[in-house]
Scaffold this motif. Structure first.
Motif, PDB file in Angstrom:
ATOM      1  N   GLY A 220     -39.882  38.345  52.376  1.00  0.00           N
ATOM      2  CA  GLY A 220     -41.039  37.460  52.353  1.00  0.00           C
ATOM      3  C   GLY A 220     -41.336  36.958  50.948  1.00  0.00           C
ATOM      4  N   ARG A 221     -41.200  37.847  49.981  1.00  0.00           N
ATOM      5  CA  ARG A 221     -41.439  37.435  48.588  1.00  0.00           C
ATOM      6  C   ARG A 221     -40.376  36.454  48.111  1.00  0.00           C
ATOM      7  N   THR A 222     -39.145  36.683  48.503  1.00  0.00           N
ATOM      8  CA  THR A 222     -38.057  35.794  48.099  1.00  0.00           C
ATOM      9  C   THR A 222     -38.179  34.421  48.745  1.00  0.00           C
ATOM     10  N   LEU A 223     -38.530  34.403  50.030  1.00  0.00           N
ATOM     11  CA  LEU A 223     -38.600  33.148  50.779  1.00  0.00           C
ATOM     12  C   LEU A 223     -39.893  32.382  50.543  1.00  0.00           C
ATOM     13  N   GLY A 224     -40.913  33.059  50.014  1.00  0.00           N
ATOM     14  CA  GLY A 224     -42.184  32.387  49.763  1.00  0.00           C
ATOM     15  C   GLY A 224     -43.047  32.236  50.997  1.00  0.00           C
ATOM     16  N   GLN A 225     -42.692  32.920  52.072  1.00  0.00           N
ATOM     17  CA  GLN A 225     -43.480  32.923  53.306  1.00  0.00           C
ATOM     18  C   GLN A 225     -43.469  34.339  53.875  1.00  0.00           C
TER      19      GLN A 225
END
Length: 324
Positions: free
Chosen positions: A53-58
């Motif tokens: 989630g942190r990597t994808l921004g969602q």
């Protein structure tokens, strides 16, 4: 003036599709865990979802959809819109054993999903309740052979990894204790700790903390080498049953037809999670084994699914086990 307006209109028409296609993802992603909370697949999913989630921004939101040995949740993902917003954390049970267990399975693990990445492999461990009158695996085997009709074991459901491992053990020993299926390995573990079932065959990720806390008797690990997180638990070879080798796995899948660029984006985010030191450390603390670089590709996961179907379906059919 009319020509200018016409040209502007053409420009808007030509650029509007590109303008409408914002980079994936633009909203929260649902990661379906096809078992109850607290089991191995759930733990793996939540560790991966948090970092991805942190990597994808969602946000990657874990949703537990239990039932029918995990096939209820897997079916939901197989039939979902292939846009990258509904994913599955599947395992050996949902993506391999289901083929042999369910005559009317609503999906084909080989053709109805896009493999994303194998997240973690997990050695299998046999754990007995605290008051079972055995001190080690050799005594357990002798006790099981003598008392099979009165003993029972818990699992995460018919066809789950925990069920398959105990079924494999039964085939090696020629025993048929009672199988008590639950809606996930978490509830099965709770039943073991509460004394409602005699033993479980489960993945290390879910059960190592209970063994470390002496809440259950860790009898044997079904791999070649002892695990550093529970060094006092011997291997199956050390206990006289070297052929008892079993490893579970948990992997991420998308519905068939999900665009390659989205699968690649998800795979990259999953790889990043496994490179994160705190995430890696937590997996290793739970006894998990992480795939190497070659094992982190979608193609490697697809091959794993096919090879596991070839391995486990004959075991299931020879045992005469089916699920409706």
């Amino acid at each position: 003036m009319k020509r200018m307006l016409f040209a502007l209109a053409l420009g808007v028409t030509a650029t509007s599709p590109a303008m409408a296609q914002a980079p994936y993802p633009t909203r929260a992603i649902t990661l379906v865990v096809p078992f109850a909370a607290g089991g191995t697949t759930d733990i793996v999913a939540r560790l991966m979802a948090d970092h991805m989630g942190r990597t994808l921004g969602q946000s990657v939101v874990v949703e537990n959809v239990a039932g029918a040995g995990g096939t209820t949740g897997a079916t939901r993902v197989a039939k979902a819109t292939p846009d990258g917003y509904t994913l599955l954390m599947g395992n050996l049970g949902t993506q391999a054993a289901s083929v042999g267990l369910y005559p009317k399975l609503a999906y084909d693990p080989r053709t109805d999903f896009e493999p994303v990445m194998n997240s973690a492999s997990t050695p299998m461990l046999v754990v007995a309740k605290k008051d079972l009158p055995v001190k080690d695996f050799r005594e357990f085997v002798a006790y099981l052979k003598t008392n099979a009709e009165t003993l029972n074991y818990g699992s995460g459901g018919v066809g789950s990894t925990s069920h398959l491992t105990c079924l494999f053990l039964d085939s090696l020993l020629g025993t048929k204790p009672q199988h008590v299926p639950f809606r996930g390995s978490g509830p099965a573990l709770n039943a073991l700790l509460g004394g409602q079932v005699d033993y479980v065959c489960d993945q290390t990720v879910a059960i190592v903390p209970s063994v470390q806390a002496k809440e259950g008797k860790g009898l044997v690990v079904a791999v070649k080498n002892r695990l550093s997180v529970i060094p006092d638990v011997p291997t199956s070879a050390e206990q006289g049953l070297p052929q008892f080798q079993a490893t579970g796995w948990n992997a991420m899948f998308a519905p068939k037809g999900t665009p390659k660029e989205i699968v690649d984006r998800l795979n990259a985010a999953a790889r990043t999670a496994l490179r994160d030191e705190p995430t890696r450390k937590r997996f290793l603390e739970l006894g998990a084994e992480l795939p190497d670089e070659a094992g982190q590709t979608p193609a490697a996961l697809g091959e794993l699914v096919r090879s596991e179907i070839d391995k486990w379906v004959p075991v299931i059919r020879n045992a005469g086990v089916t699920a409706q």
